[in-house]
Design an enzyme around this catalytic site. Structure first.
Site, short mmCIF file in Angstrom:
data_model
loop_
_atom_site.label_atom_id
_atom_site.label_comp_id
_atom_site.label_asym_id
_atom_site.label_seq_id
_atom_site.Cartn_x
_atom_site.Cartn_y
_atom_site.Cartn_z
N ALA A 1 27.83 13.06 38.65
CA ALA A 1 28.74 13.65 37.68
C ALA A 1 29.05 15.13 37.96
O ALA A 1 30.13 15.61 37.64
CB ALA A 1 28.16 13.50 36.28
N THR B 1 32.60 18.09 37.43
CA THR B 1 32.69 19.04 36.31
C THR B 1 33.78 20.09 36.57
O THR B 1 34.43 20.54 35.64
CB THR B 1 31.34 19.76 36.04
N HIS C 1 28.38 2.56 39.47
CA HIS C 1 28.38 2.41 38.01
C HIS C 1 29.73 1.96 37.47
O HIS C 1 30.04 2.16 36.30
CB HIS C 1 27.93 3.72 37.35
P1 NAD Z 1 23.72 14.25 35.76
O1 NAD Z 1 24.54 14.60 34.56
O2 NAD Z 1 22.38 13.67 35.57
O3 NAD Z 1 23.54 15.53 36.70
C1 NAD Z 1 24.59 16.33 37.10
C2 NAD Z 1 24.00 17.48 37.91
O4 NAD Z 1 25.07 18.21 38.48
C3 NAD Z 1 23.20 18.48 37.05
O5 NAD Z 1 22.01 18.86 37.73
C4 NAD Z 1 24.15 19.67 36.93
O6 NAD Z 1 23.46 20.90 36.78
C5 NAD Z 1 24.87 19.59 38.25
N1 NAD Z 1 26.19 20.19 38.24
C6 NAD Z 1 27.09 20.23 37.23
N2 NAD Z 1 28.23 20.83 37.64
C7 NAD Z 1 28.04 21.18 38.93
C8 NAD Z 1 28.85 21.83 39.90
N3 NAD Z 1 30.09 22.24 39.63
N4 NAD Z 1 28.32 22.01 41.14
C9 NAD Z 1 27.07 21.59 41.45
N5 NAD Z 1 26.26 20.99 40.57
C10 NAD Z 1 26.75 20.77 39.33
O7 NAD Z 1 24.65 13.33 36.65
P2 NAD Z 1 24.25 12.07 37.52
O8 NAD Z 1 23.04 12.35 38.32
O9 NAD Z 1 25.50 11.64 38.20
O10 NAD Z 1 23.86 10.98 36.43
C11 NAD Z 1 24.68 10.78 35.30
C12 NAD Z 1 25.27 9.37 35.19
O11 NAD Z 1 26.35 9.46 34.28
C13 NAD Z 1 25.88 8.88 36.46
O12 NAD Z 1 25.18 7.78 36.81
C14 NAD Z 1 27.33 8.54 36.13
O13 NAD Z 1 27.50 7.14 36.14
C15 NAD Z 1 27.57 8.95 34.73
N6 NAD Z 1 28.61 9.96 34.50
C16 NAD Z 1 29.75 9.95 35.25
C17 NAD Z 1 30.72 10.91 35.04
C18 NAD Z 1 31.97 10.86 35.88
O14 NAD Z 1 32.38 9.79 36.30
N7 NAD Z 1 32.56 12.01 36.20
C19 NAD Z 1 30.54 11.90 34.06
C20 NAD Z 1 29.36 11.87 33.29
C21 NAD Z 1 28.39 10.90 33.54
#
Ligand code: NAD
Ligand code: ZN
Length: 256
Positions: free
Chosen positions: A26, A30, A121
């Site tokens: 994710a 961001t 996912h």
């Molecule tokens: P997570 O939320 O557990 O971790 C995200 C990590 O990325 C955190 O450590 C955060 O500090 C870091 N981060 C945030 N912005 C960043 C940036 N600009 N640069 C570098 N690092 C950054 O995410 P995960 O490990 O992917 O697990 C969450 C689950 O939720 C996933 O399995 C996914 O399926 C789902 N999810 C997906 C989305 C999406 O599709 N964009 C969004 C939210 C959650």
């Protein structure tokens, strides 16, 4: 310009990589305006993850109504890929990263031009009937919600409809996981970008890469569960670090 600490020292071995497996989470999205789950502004800061299990979705109409309403207001469809997604595509076009494994459901790798994206996912671009497995474009269902059908059901079998994503408590698609693990065994570098590497079984992909001799490179703001396994930790914004890394490997402005 100051390059990300650690990158310059790692370049001698990074440049030997012939097959890089990108594994994204994710945090790579961001910078496109989509919140992550566990980062400083993550969704779990304000929402209880327990509410979003598949069991609650099936059992509780109010959860379904809430989820469809949230999708209508949707952030995904307007989001655009950022520098990190574009850097992945550049790696791929240079022949270095034939496959991308993502935990994300937002489709931004594909929107950035990447191909062979394994979506562990699922995808928010489709809906699925939980009874007959029929799939349909998400917009078909969202149109029904917009017209007042708060909890849409399958027109063929009457089953519950749900976004084609994997919720907590739902198994992954075995064929996708098998392909991802196979790619992990083949790669010489696994590049984990924007993930806490704490969601299982997805996190077993980078673990499998390391078990088979691949080096793990982690690009993340903040710690991950697999920092101890990494050959290289690059701390910083995914867009900046990925652009620097790819420029260091392929040269600046080379559009291969
Ligand atoms: P997570 O939320 O557990 O971790 C995200 C990590 O990325 C955190 O450590 C955060 O500090 C870091 N981060 C945030 N912005 C960043 C940036 N600009 N640069 C570098 N690092 C950054 O995410 P995960 O490990 O992917 O697990 C969450 C689950 O939720 C996933 O399995 C996914 O399926 C789902 N999810 C997906 C989305 C999406 O599709 N964009 C969004 C939210 C959650
Ligand atoms: Zn059905």
């Amino acid at each position: 310009m100051e390059i990300t600490p650690g990158l310059a020292d790692a370049l001698p071995w990074l440049r030997y990589a012939r097959r890089i497996l990108v594994f994204s989470g994710a945090g790579i999205s961001t910078e496109s305006g989509i919140p992550d789950f566990r980062g400083p502004n993550g969704v779990w800061k304000t929402t209880d993850p327990q509410r979003y299990t598949i069991q609650n979705y099936v059992r509780d109409r109010s959860v379904r109504v809430e989820r469809w309403q949230a999708r209508l207001e949707g952030r995904f469809s307007n989001a655009e890929p950022n520098a990190a997604h574009l850097a992945v595509t550049r790696l791929q076009r240079a022949g270095l990263a034939p496959v991308v494994v993502t935990q994300n459901i937002d489709g931004l790798h594909q929107k950035a031009g990447s191909v062979n994206v394994i979506e562990l996912h699922g995808t928010s671009a489709e809906a699925v009937c939980l009874d007959c497995d029929r799939r349909m474009p998400i917009d078909v269902v969202l149109d029904r919600v917009r017209e007042g059908d708060e909890d849409p059901h399958c027109e063929l079998c009457g089953g519950l409809l749900k976004t084609a994503t994997i919720s907590f408590g739902q198994p992954l698609v075995k064929a996708d996981m098998d392909r991802a693990l196979e790619e992990a065994r083949l790669c010489d570098v696994c590049l984990a970008v924007g993930s806490t590497l704490s969601v299982w079984p997805a996190a077993s992909v980078p673990v499998e890469a390391v078990r088979h001799g691949g080096r793990l490179v982690i690009i993340n703001e903040g710690i991950t569960d697999l920092d101890g396994m990494a050959s290289l930790l690059l701390s910083g914004r995914a867009g900046t670090v990925m652009a620097e890394l790819v420029a260091a490997l392929l040269g600046v402005g080379d559009s291969r």
